[in-house]
Design an enzyme around this catalytic site. Structure first.
Site, PDB file in Angstrom:
ATOM      1  N   GLU A   1     -13.448   1.890   5.207  1.00 57.68           N
ATOM      2  CA  GLU A   1     -14.771   1.266   5.149  1.00 57.68           C
ATOM      3  C   GLU A   1     -14.813  -0.077   5.858  1.00 57.68           C
ATOM      4  OE1 GLU A   1     -15.109   1.549   0.580  1.00 57.68           O
ATOM      5  OE2 GLU A   1     -16.526   3.040   1.316  1.00 57.68           O
ATOM      6  N   GLU A   2     -13.996  -0.228   6.889  1.00 60.63           N
ATOM      7  CA  GLU A   2     -13.895  -1.523   7.559  1.00 60.63           C
ATOM      8  C   GLU A   2     -14.247  -1.477   9.040  1.00 60.63           C
ATOM      9  OE1 GLU A   2     -10.223  -3.316   4.840  1.00 60.63           O
ATOM     10  OE2 GLU A   2      -9.785  -2.424   6.777  1.00 60.63           O
TER      11      GLU A   2
ATOM     12  N   GLU B   1      -4.192   0.923  -7.493  1.00 59.06           N
ATOM     13  CA  GLU B   1      -4.347   1.194  -6.062  1.00 59.06           C
ATOM     14  C   GLU B   1      -3.133   0.720  -5.259  1.00 59.06           C
ATOM     15  OE1 GLU B   1      -7.085  -1.372  -3.603  1.00 59.06           O
ATOM     16  OE2 GLU B   1      -8.198   0.519  -3.480  1.00 59.06           O
TER      17      GLU B   1
END
Ligand SMILES: *[C@@H]1O[C@H](CO)[C@@H](O)[C@H](O)[C@H]1NC(C)=O
Ligand SMILES: *[C@@H]1O[C@H](CO)[C@@H](O)[C@H](O)[C@H]1NC(C)=O
Ligand SMILES: *[C@@H]1O[C@H](CO)[C@@H](O)[C@H](O)[C@H]1NC(C)=O
Ligand SMILES: *[C@@H]1O[C@H](CO)[C@@H](O)[C@H](O)[C@H]1NC(C)=O
Ligand SMILES: *[C@@H]1O[C@H](CO)[C@@H](O)[C@H](O)[C@H]1NC(C)=O
Ligand SMILES: *[C@@H]1O[C@H](CO)[C@@H](O)[C@H](O)[C@H]1NC(C)=O
Length: 497
Positions: free
Chosen positions: A208-209, A430
């Site tokens: 998402e970058e 994560e």
């Protein structure tokens, strides 16, 4: 028979599992760790799915929440990508385990939730022209998330189609064609039409970058279109966009290979391009009966193995937890070396993917009864055994035995790193810090648990069905940009009887 070499289904049974009631006592050996952690991982996934998931009160039925974490970071949303990857795991476990009915209820609730999510207008667009299907995440009560975000992300529809096709094929094999046509095909058709229409436009990558073109997205899209053709046919339907676009998607996929590594994103300023994106791609498009094709970046292909080395090596010197390790030793692996998010640390799912690609390759060599070391893959093998040489090694040779043993040891090493940095209760967040391996960032990440299960399944020789990679490995001589405009029809899910 869909699966071979199945060693055990013990890990499929969630009965004895509850992290809160029975504290997890970590067993010292890797096998023991994998067995106990597999149970925790399955329960960890179920805890994060509404409406019954104990960690996600408020989530609607069938909604897969990325993590129970609501702050720093807030992952209390459902991502189309994470949810589809997770459901693919549950579906494969359900099929392998021959019908745990509670898992099947979860699968069917997920499908109902997707039917509600697909038509929702959102900041990526509307349903009428399909553009809204590129929306990366939604609120857990099945409404649009309207805050600013990196959108669209075009991998989600492809991954969802792959998950639903796996369950659809299972139902077809038990004669439920009518049910598949009414409950599954309409959702899959929308997703396939989306891929065929939009694959040649830019979007954000899986992290998402980066806005551009992402290897993971294109690889997942190719697979979905190819299996979509066969799935449509088995239902007496067609997917013309799948047929016309798949070869061009494969053609574009080739351009990410620079001769020695996969450059994971086009249009990324200031990055090497080395990214676990590419290893996640190889495991996403793993086909157990494919040969070691470079064009589809199969896990055992020369390209994918050399790339594995390049990606893993990029983390060797930058993390303190990797100090003292030599080339050929498994290490902690992150997303990409330039990463700074939440400190830019190793990720559990990265280590598990690094292991999984190698288990996949071992499966493919065994299936083929031989292993070939090419000019391309030689550096990968020489790290594990300095005497490795270019050649073809039949599975009856001693060289094959020693090479595959070294690869298995190397693969296991990436899981051992996970074991070393997993807290005693088995919870997987994560990331774990680059300095001392303390768990960090979102807790109980659904994708961490899902990646644990796929890695341990592949290690046990439990593999998904073929998606037809070897019939779809011919690259057109000339690549061209293209698109097939599709139609989008509001799906609804009725009875499963
Ligand atoms: C959730 O709980 C309800 C009520 O106990 C039950 O009917 C339903 O089947 C459960 N859902 C799943 C997916 O297990
Ligand atoms: C759904 O969740 C969002 C985000 O939490 C909230 O703003 C909205 O009011 C909820 N909508 C409904 C219908 O509950
Ligand atoms: C391919 O990319 C990698 C990673 O950026 C780089 O190290 C390598 O030199 C490149 N190879 C070629 C042939 O350009
Ligand atoms: C390995 O076998 C393949 C297929 O038979 C052949 O094309 C290739 O040249 C062989 N490679 C080596 C290094 O012997
Ligand atoms: C597991 O252990 C970690 C680290 O000690 C802790 O932060 C976490 O809350 C525990 N999880 C559960 C479900 O008990
Ligand atoms: C579209 O496809 C062409 C041909 O493969 C390629 O050159 C171009 O970069 C692609 N553009 C996008 C955004 O995918």
């Amino acid at each position: 028979m869909f699966f071979s070499d199945i060693l055990t289904f013990a890990l499929l049974v969630p009965a004895a599992v509850s992290t809160s009631i029975h504290p997890h006592r970590r067993q010292s050996g890797l096998d023991g760790f994998i067995q106990s952690e597999s149970s925790i991982a399955l329960q960890g996934i179920l805890n994060n799915i509404g409406a019954n998931g104990s960690a996600v009160p408020g989530a609607s039925a069938g909604v897969v929440v990325a993590s129970p974490s609501k702050s720093n970071p807030n992952y209390f949303y459902t991502w189309t990508r994470d949810a589809a990857l997770t459901l693919k795991v549950l579906i494969d476990q359900f099929i392998a385990g021959d019908g745990d009915s509670s898992l099947e209820t979860t699968i069917q609730q997920y499908i109902s939730a997707q039917a509600k999510l697909q038509p929702i207008s959102n900041p990526s667009g509307d349903f009428s022209d399909g553009s809204g299907l590129g929306e990366p995440k939604f609120n857990v009560n099945v409404t649009a998330f309207t805050g600013s975000w990196g959108r669209p992300q075009r991998d989600g529809p492809a991954l969802r189609a792959t998950a639903l096709i796996a369950y659809g094929n299972h139902l077809l094999s038990s004669g439920k064609k009518t049910t598949v046509k009414s409950n599954i095909w309409p959702i899959v058709q929308n997703d396939l039409n989306y891929v065929a229409q939009y694959w040649n436009q830019t979007g954000f990558d899986l992290w998402e970058e980066v806005q551009g073109s992402s290897f993971f997205t294109i690889a997942a899209q190719h697979r979905a279109l190819v299996e979509g053709i066969a799935f449509a046919k088995s239902l007496g339907e067609t997917c013309d966009g799948c047929t016309s676009q798949a070869p061009q998607v494969l053609c574009f996929l080739q351009s990410f290979w620079n001769g020695t590594a996969v450059i994971s994103n086009f249009a990324d300023a200031g990055r090497s391009g080395l990214d676990i994106n590419s290893i996640l791609s190889s495991i996403q498009i793993f086909d157990p009966i494919a040969t070691c094709d470079d064009s589809t970046f199969q896990p055992c292909s020369g390209r994918a193995l050399l790339n594995h080395k390049a990606v893993v090596d990029s983390f060797r010197s930058i993390y303190k937890v990797n100090s003292g390790k030599s080339s050929g030793d498994a290490v902690a692996v992150g997303r990409y070396p330039e990463d700074t998010y939440q400190g830019g640390n190793p990720w559990y799912l990265s280590n598990l993917a690094a292991a999984e690609q190698l288990y996949d390759a071992l499966y493919q060599w065994k299936k083929q009864g031989a292993l070939t070391i090419t000019q391309t893959s030689l550096p990968f093998f020489q790290d594990l055994d300095s005497t490795a040489r270019i050649g073809n090694y039949s599975s009856s040779s001693t060289a094959y035995s020693s090479i595959t043993k070294a690869v298995k040891t190397y693969a296991d090493g990436f899981i051992s790193v996970v074991q070393q940095y997993t807290p005693s209760n088995g919870s997987l967040s994560e990331q774990f810090t680059r300095d001392d391996g303390t768990p960090i960032s979102a807790r109980d990440l659904t994708w961490s648990y899902a990646s644990f299960l796929t890695a341990s399944d592949r290690r046990n020789g439990i593999v998904p069905l073929s998606w037809g990679a070897s019939q779809a490995n011919q690259v057109p001589t000339k690549c061209q940009g293209s698109s097939a405009t599709g139609s989008y029809t509001t799906p609804s899910v009725g009875s499963w009887q």
